[in-house]
Design an enzyme around this catalytic site. Structure first.
Site, PDB file in Angstrom:
ATOM      1  N   GLY A  62       0.889  13.737   9.879  1.00 15.14           N
ATOM      2  CA  GLY A  62       0.282  13.274   8.631  1.00 15.14           C
ATOM      3  C   GLY A  62      -1.233  13.339   8.672  1.00 15.14           C
ATOM      4  O   GLY A  62      -1.886  13.664   7.678  1.00 15.14           O
ATOM      5  N   ARG A  63      -1.790  13.051   9.825  1.00 15.45           N
ATOM      6  CA  ARG A  63      -3.263  13.020   9.940  1.00 15.45           C
ATOM      7  C   ARG A  63      -3.884  14.392   9.719  1.00 15.45           C
ATOM      8  O   ARG A  63      -5.004  14.504   9.210  1.00 15.45           O
ATOM      9  CB  ARG A  63      -3.655  12.485  11.308  1.00 15.45           C
ATOM     10  CG  ARG A  63      -3.525  11.011  11.313  1.00 15.45           C
ATOM     11  CD  ARG A  63      -3.734  10.347  12.626  1.00 15.45           C
ATOM     12  NE  ARG A  63      -3.262   8.994  12.445  1.00 15.45           N
ATOM     13  CZ  ARG A  63      -2.491   8.335  13.292  1.00 15.45           C
ATOM     14  NH1 ARG A  63      -2.122   8.884  14.424  1.00 15.45           N
ATOM     15  NH2 ARG A  63      -2.093   7.106  13.008  1.00 15.45           N
ATOM     16  N   GLU A  79      -3.502   6.130   6.965  1.00 19.52           N
ATOM     17  CA  GLU A  79      -2.904   6.810   8.134  1.00 19.52           C
ATOM     18  C   GLU A  79      -3.741   6.571   9.399  1.00 19.52           C
ATOM     19  O   GLU A  79      -3.918   7.455  10.225  1.00 19.52           O
ATOM     20  CB  GLU A  79      -2.683   8.294   7.839  1.00 19.52           C
ATOM     21  CG  GLU A  79      -1.710   8.473   6.681  1.00 19.52           C
ATOM     22  CD  GLU A  79      -1.035   9.815   6.648  1.00 19.52           C
ATOM     23  OE1 GLU A  79      -0.929  10.472   7.689  1.00 19.52           O
ATOM     24  OE2 GLU A  79      -0.585  10.191   5.541  1.00 19.52           O
ATOM     25  N   TRP A 106       0.812  -1.224   0.000  1.00 22.83           N
ATOM     26  CA  TRP A 106       0.000   0.000   0.000  1.00 22.83           C
ATOM     27  C   TRP A 106       0.848   1.279   0.000  1.00 22.83           C
ATOM     28  O   TRP A 106       0.424   2.279   0.581  1.00 22.83           O
ATOM     29  CB  TRP A 106      -0.905   0.109   1.236  1.00 22.83           C
ATOM     30  CG  TRP A 106      -1.714  -1.061   1.633  1.00 22.83           C
ATOM     31  CD1 TRP A 106      -1.580  -1.784   2.783  1.00 22.83           C
ATOM     32  CD2 TRP A 106      -2.824  -1.633   0.931  1.00 22.83           C
ATOM     33  NE1 TRP A 106      -2.530  -2.762   2.839  1.00 22.83           N
ATOM     34  CE2 TRP A 106      -3.302  -2.692   1.711  1.00 22.83           C
ATOM     35  CE3 TRP A 106      -3.450  -1.346  -0.285  1.00 22.83           C
ATOM     36  CZ2 TRP A 106      -4.378  -3.474   1.325  1.00 22.83           C
ATOM     37  CZ3 TRP A 106      -4.518  -2.122  -0.674  1.00 22.83           C
ATOM     38  CH2 TRP A 106      -4.966  -3.168   0.127  1.00 22.83           C
TER      39      TRP A 106
HETATM   40  C1  FAD Z   1      -4.718   3.996  -1.068  1.00 21.05           C
HETATM   41  C2  FAD Z   1      -3.907   3.623   0.125  1.00 21.05           C
HETATM   42  C3  FAD Z   1      -2.705   4.269   0.347  1.00 21.05           C
HETATM   43  C4  FAD Z   1      -1.926   3.923   1.449  1.00 21.05           C
HETATM   44  N1  FAD Z   1      -0.698   4.522   1.624  1.00 21.05           N
HETATM   45  C5  FAD Z   1       0.138   4.050   2.594  1.00 21.05           C
HETATM   46  C6  FAD Z   1       1.483   4.523   2.673  1.00 21.05           C
HETATM   47  O1  FAD Z   1       1.916   5.398   1.919  1.00 21.05           O
HETATM   48  N2  FAD Z   1       2.294   3.984   3.602  1.00 21.05           N
HETATM   49  C7  FAD Z   1       1.876   3.010   4.459  1.00 21.05           C
HETATM   50  O2  FAD Z   1       2.677   2.566   5.289  1.00 21.05           O
HETATM   51  N3  FAD Z   1       0.602   2.542   4.405  1.00 21.05           N
HETATM   52  C8  FAD Z   1      -0.268   3.032   3.497  1.00 21.05           C
HETATM   53  N4  FAD Z   1      -1.551   2.550   3.409  1.00 21.05           N
HETATM   54  C9  FAD Z   1      -1.994   1.512   4.338  1.00 21.05           C
HETATM   55  C10 FAD Z   1      -3.040   1.984   5.323  1.00 21.05           C
HETATM   56  O3  FAD Z   1      -2.468   2.825   6.287  1.00 21.05           O
HETATM   57  C11 FAD Z   1      -3.738   0.757   5.919  1.00 21.05           C
HETATM   58  O4  FAD Z   1      -4.514   0.188   4.891  1.00 21.05           O
HETATM   59  C12 FAD Z   1      -4.583   1.098   7.108  1.00 21.05           C
HETATM   60  O5  FAD Z   1      -3.787   1.471   8.209  1.00 21.05           O
HETATM   61  C13 FAD Z   1      -5.493  -0.056   7.527  1.00 21.05           C
HETATM   62  O6  FAD Z   1      -4.782  -1.263   7.615  1.00 21.05           O
HETATM   63  P1  FAD Z   1      -5.367  -2.570   6.894  1.00 21.05           P
HETATM   64  O7  FAD Z   1      -5.684  -2.222   5.500  1.00 21.05           O
HETATM   65  O8  FAD Z   1      -4.428  -3.683   7.144  1.00 21.05           O
HETATM   66  O9  FAD Z   1      -6.745  -2.854   7.643  1.00 21.05           O
HETATM   67  P2  FAD Z   1      -6.923  -3.644   9.018  1.00 21.05           P
HETATM   68  O10 FAD Z   1      -5.966  -3.162  10.029  1.00 21.05           O
HETATM   69  O11 FAD Z   1      -6.947  -5.104   8.718  1.00 21.05           O
HETATM   70  O12 FAD Z   1      -8.368  -3.184   9.444  1.00 21.05           O
HETATM   71  C14 FAD Z   1      -9.551  -3.774   8.914  1.00 21.05           C
HETATM   72  C15 FAD Z   1     -10.753  -3.232   9.724  1.00 21.05           C
HETATM   73  O13 FAD Z   1     -10.624  -3.634  11.095  1.00 21.05           O
HETATM   74  C16 FAD Z   1     -10.684  -2.510  11.935  1.00 21.05           C
HETATM   75  N5  FAD Z   1      -9.801  -2.736  13.095  1.00 21.05           N
HETATM   76  C17 FAD Z   1      -8.535  -3.220  13.113  1.00 21.05           C
HETATM   77  N6  FAD Z   1      -8.069  -3.280  14.365  1.00 21.05           N
HETATM   78  C18 FAD Z   1      -9.044  -2.783  15.168  1.00 21.05           C
HETATM   79  C19 FAD Z   1      -9.194  -2.559  16.563  1.00 21.05           C
HETATM   80  N7  FAD Z   1      -8.180  -2.809  17.410  1.00 21.05           N
HETATM   81  N8  FAD Z   1     -10.344  -2.039  17.032  1.00 21.05           N
HETATM   82  C20 FAD Z   1     -11.359  -1.741  16.192  1.00 21.05           C
HETATM   83  N9  FAD Z   1     -11.307  -1.935  14.865  1.00 21.05           N
HETATM   84  C21 FAD Z   1     -10.161  -2.437  14.349  1.00 21.05           C
HETATM   85  C22 FAD Z   1     -10.217  -1.344  11.085  1.00 21.05           C
HETATM   86  O14 FAD Z   1     -10.693  -0.103  11.595  1.00 21.05           O
HETATM   87  C23 FAD Z   1     -10.793  -1.699   9.732  1.00 21.05           C
HETATM   88  O15 FAD Z   1     -12.141  -1.275   9.686  1.00 21.05           O
HETATM   89  C24 FAD Z   1      -2.375   2.917   2.343  1.00 21.05           C
HETATM   90  C25 FAD Z   1      -3.605   2.280   2.111  1.00 21.05           C
HETATM   91  C26 FAD Z   1      -4.356   2.625   1.017  1.00 21.05           C
HETATM   92  C27 FAD Z   1      -5.654   1.889   0.780  1.00 21.05           C
END
Ligand code: FAD
Length: 393
Positions: A254-255, A375, A168
């Site tokens: 960043g946020r 983020e 990502w």
């Molecule tokens: C277009 C795009 C650009 C991005 N750019 C970057 C980048 O430049 N650098 C980088 O490092 N990352 C980047 N990301 C990654 C992004 O930060 C992650 O996708 C995000 O943090 C969520 O992680 P995940 O996709 O693994 O979802 P998950 O962590 O698997 O979450 C899935 C769902 O579960 C929920 N969840 C998870 N844990 C908990 C909890 N403890 N309590 C309640 N709910 C929870 C989440 O809120 C979500 O709804 C990018 C993602 C996208 C889609």
């Protein structure tokens, strides 16, 4: 009484007040965005490719190193200006906004705060003048739980050898420099996480699959592959085992940047909707003359104003050295909700036309969705806010 009043310190300016320089800065970017970005938006979205010549113009305009001091070739500006730049570019195209955002609020920010003198001399001029940066924390199995990352860094002689995959990564395709997180000791948990400055030409580094996405389609989101990737010891950023601190602190800033992106997206969609409401006729008059439409426009304007105040306030807090962790999480949570609500309603104001690609609102609607995800998802922001407010902070 008059004397007492005269001696009173001037009240702080309103949250949305801009200095003369900031007004000029915004005007310049707005003009540039209208003239140079707007004509390319649709094609970039369709192709899922960001026009490189635009990035070159971002550099020429000084938008890619806003806070980098002039001695390193940057603009020597404020964090607040970075936020204005993200808002103004996102008003026209959220993908342009995130290119500017990641470069300034994550990459330049991490290098400015954590790099040593040699690294500053080597990397800041590049970041300010011609090299796109990326920020690589997430992996396939570690998103919200970012510090469960598995990319491994082992010290062998004068180099760290990195193995693993990042997922990502925004700007992955265009970037020449990556602030990348790996663990030097998986058993140490978050205390093993260490940040590195990785160049795209380092042996063992490659960019993998690019995602085909719902929104911000022109912004590249890529996998990074590290196969015995050699990173000189001198490219360690900060201290061994302190990567978690770098990640947390840069993402706090960043946020606010993502808040500015969402604010720009909401504004951009709203402006299109107001224009359309004044033009589109039904029942013999512009739909903007129906009170129902007027009220929707008014409600959206109110949401946008609230979002703006939160974004600007958090950015000013950062620039004045106040703690802004709670505010940054609130900004990200709230502005992404506003952007989703506003863009959805704007699309409805366009009726059936809003649902087509002939008008720009469906793209704003798609672009808004990412604000709740990257983020730190909305749940993660709520977790941070709850922890702080329930502890009385
Ligand atoms: C277009 C795009 C650009 C991005 N750019 C970057 C980048 O430049 N650098 C980088 O490092 N990352 C980047 N990301 C990654 C992004 O930060 C992650 O996708 C995000 O943090 C969520 O992680 P995940 O996709 O693994 O979802 P998950 O962590 O698997 O979450 C899935 C769902 O579960 C929920 N969840 C998870 N844990 C908990 C909890 N403890 N309590 C309640 N709910 C929870 C989440 O809120 C979500 O709804 C990018 C993602 C996208 C889609």
């Amino acid at each position: 009484m008059t004397e007492a009043l005269a001696q009173k310190a001037a009240p702080p300016p309103p949250l949305v007040a801009l200095t003369e320089d900031e007004v000029l800065f915004c005007d310049n970017i707005r003009r540039f965005a209208e003239e140079k970005i707007r004509p390319l938006v649709r094609e970039m979205d369709e192709k899922g490719v960001f026009e490189r010549s635009l990035i070159d113009q971002f550099f020429q305009l000084g938008l890619m190193g806003i806070e980098i001091p002039e001695q390193y070739g940057g603009a020597g500006g404020s964090f607040f200006e970075s936020i204005l730049a993200v808002e103004e570019t996102s008003r026209v195209d959220a993908s342009a906004g995130v290119v500017v955002d990641v470069q300034n609020t994550l990459v330049a920010n991490a290098l400015l705060r954590w790099s040593n003198a040699e690294q500053k001399k080597k990397y800041l001029p590049r970041i300010a003048s011609d090299t796109v940066g990326a920020y690589a924390l997430s992996e396939a199995a570690s998103g919200s739980d970012a510090f469960a990352l598995q990319t491994r860094a082992e010290l062998k002689g004068g180099d760290y050898v990195l193995n693993g995959r990042k997922l990502w990564i925004t700007n992955g395709k265009e970037a020449g420099i990556f602030v990348l997180f790996a663990t030097v000791d998986p058993a140490a948990g978050y205390k093993g996480i260490t940040a590195f400055i990785v160049e795209k030409d380092f042996p063992g580094f490659s960019v993998g699959k690019k995602e085909d996405k719902l929104g911000i389609r022109a912004s590249s989101t890529c996998e990074l592959i590290l196969e015995d990737c050699k990173v000189p010891k001198t490219n360690l950023l900060g201290e061994v085992g302190k990567g978690y601190k770098i990640a947390i602190e840069t993402l706090n800033e960043g946020r606010i940047g993502i808040g500015a992106q969402m604010l720009g997206v909401a504004r951009g969609a709203w402006e299109h909707a107001v224009k359309y409401a004044n033009e589109r006729k039904q029942f013999g008059k512009p739909i903007g003359e129906f009170q129902a439409i007027q009220f929707q426009i008014a409600q959206m304007a109110t949401d946008i104003e609230a979002a703006r105040m939160m974004v600007y306030n958090a950015a000013r807090m950062k620039d004045t050295g106040m703690n802004f962790v709670r505010e940054a999480a609130m900004v990200k949570l709230f502005t992404s909700q506003v952007a989703e609500r506003v863009t959805s309603l704007c699309l409805e104001i366009f009726g059936g036309y809003g649902f087509t690609k002939d008008y720009p609102v469906e793209k704003y609607f798609r672009d808004a969705k990412i604000g709740k995800i990257y983020e730190g998802t909305s749940n993660m922001q709520l977790q941070t806010i709850a922890k702080l407010v329930m502890a009385g902070k």
